[in-house]
Design a protein around this motif. Sequence first.
Motif, short mmCIF file in Angstrom:
data_model
loop_
_atom_site.label_atom_id
_atom_site.label_comp_id
_atom_site.label_asym_id
_atom_site.label_seq_id
_atom_site.Cartn_x
_atom_site.Cartn_y
_atom_site.Cartn_z
N UNK A 1 8.77 12.25 -3.90
CA UNK A 1 9.40 12.73 -2.65
C UNK A 1 10.79 13.27 -2.95
N UNK A 2 11.33 14.01 -2.00
CA UNK A 2 12.71 14.46 -2.06
C UNK A 2 13.55 13.40 -1.33
N UNK B 1 12.53 10.26 5.05
CA UNK B 1 13.07 9.27 5.97
C UNK B 1 12.31 7.95 5.84
N UNK B 2 13.07 6.89 5.66
CA UNK B 2 12.46 5.58 5.52
C UNK B 2 12.62 5.02 4.11
N UNK B 3 11.84 3.99 3.81
CA UNK B 3 11.92 3.35 2.50
C UNK B 3 11.22 4.20 1.44
N UNK B 4 11.73 4.12 0.21
CA UNK B 4 11.15 4.84 -0.93
C UNK B 4 11.36 3.98 -2.18
N UNK C 1 17.16 9.06 4.10
CA UNK C 1 17.62 9.96 3.04
C UNK C 1 18.89 9.47 2.36
N UNK C 2 19.13 10.01 1.12
CA UNK C 2 20.37 9.74 0.42
C UNK C 2 21.10 11.07 0.20
N UNK C 3 22.35 11.00 -0.14
CA UNK C 3 23.12 12.22 -0.38
C UNK C 3 22.74 12.82 -1.74
N UNK C 4 22.79 14.13 -1.89
CA UNK C 4 22.45 14.77 -3.17
C UNK C 4 23.20 14.19 -4.35
N UNK C 5 24.47 13.84 -4.16
CA UNK C 5 25.27 13.30 -5.26
C UNK C 5 24.83 11.88 -5.65
N UNK C 6 23.99 11.24 -4.83
CA UNK C 6 23.50 9.90 -5.14
C UNK C 6 22.25 9.92 -6.01
#
Length: 300
Positions: free
Chosen positions: A127-128, A133-136, A154-159
Amino acid sequence: MLMINKYAKWVPYHKAIYKNILYHIRKARLYYKNGKQHKTVLFYPEFPKSRSAMYNTFREMDYNVTNNPDEEHEFLIAWEDTTSRKEYEYLNEKNKLFPVPNIDCREIGKTYIDIAFREVFDYSLIIDPTTHKGKALKKTEINGGHDGTVINCPIRPEEIEENYSYQILIDNEVKKGHFQDIRVPIVKGEIPFVFEKMRPLDGRFGTGFHYMIMKEVHEMLSEAEVHNIIAYCDKIKLDIGKLDVLRDQANGRIYIVDVNNTPCLSRRVPKDMYSRYMKEMIPLIKEKLMKPQEGKVWKR
């Protein structure tokens, strides 16, 4: 010559000497047991771990096991316990004369195996994490990492961390505190049986488990799923190895989450299960892998 086999760098020199002495003793003993002839299998370039399934299988067949190509041998298999294998000229030259098992199965990183999975099964595990959205699940790309971590998206791109894959969190909890893992051995397009492993919550992404049962293929997988698994192995060039398969309890789909082209046997395999494993695997290995090399591998 005492030092025949080369072992991993982490093996102390004195232990390497000891292992080579044992190799000479076993070789001499098997020479007489096998009617005054040597029976040897070459694993190249690495010597297999003592828990390796193939290592134990060939020992059950009374074969010497070496990773020295100068040793007289009857069978050759590509063997390197790593996520991304190198290309070896020795194996390429031998492959022109006879099929070398797993020679082209050089990549088993999480992202790579999911690309092949998506092409065969028409759905994906990756996944991206910036849009999901949700747990991954966050896992290292490296095979055998056992470091799965549940995250919120979601997380931030820098994460996003390099050398990690981000996957859907599969709901494989078949009953409270029991997470099902289906281990699928493959031998040149055939699945002889499967293992059902039940893992606890705290070992869901690790190596611990409640219990393991050996089952018939049809008890765990449909005909269509078996067909796709075999097609998948063909795509990634896996001649012999093991797949970790999870079934999502919400949508019923199976997902191939791990591929191993140098699989090991569990330390907790009961004797009766070990015997059944060998009884079913040995004839398959002889017919599917060894027969095509018969009379063609280098001998003195």
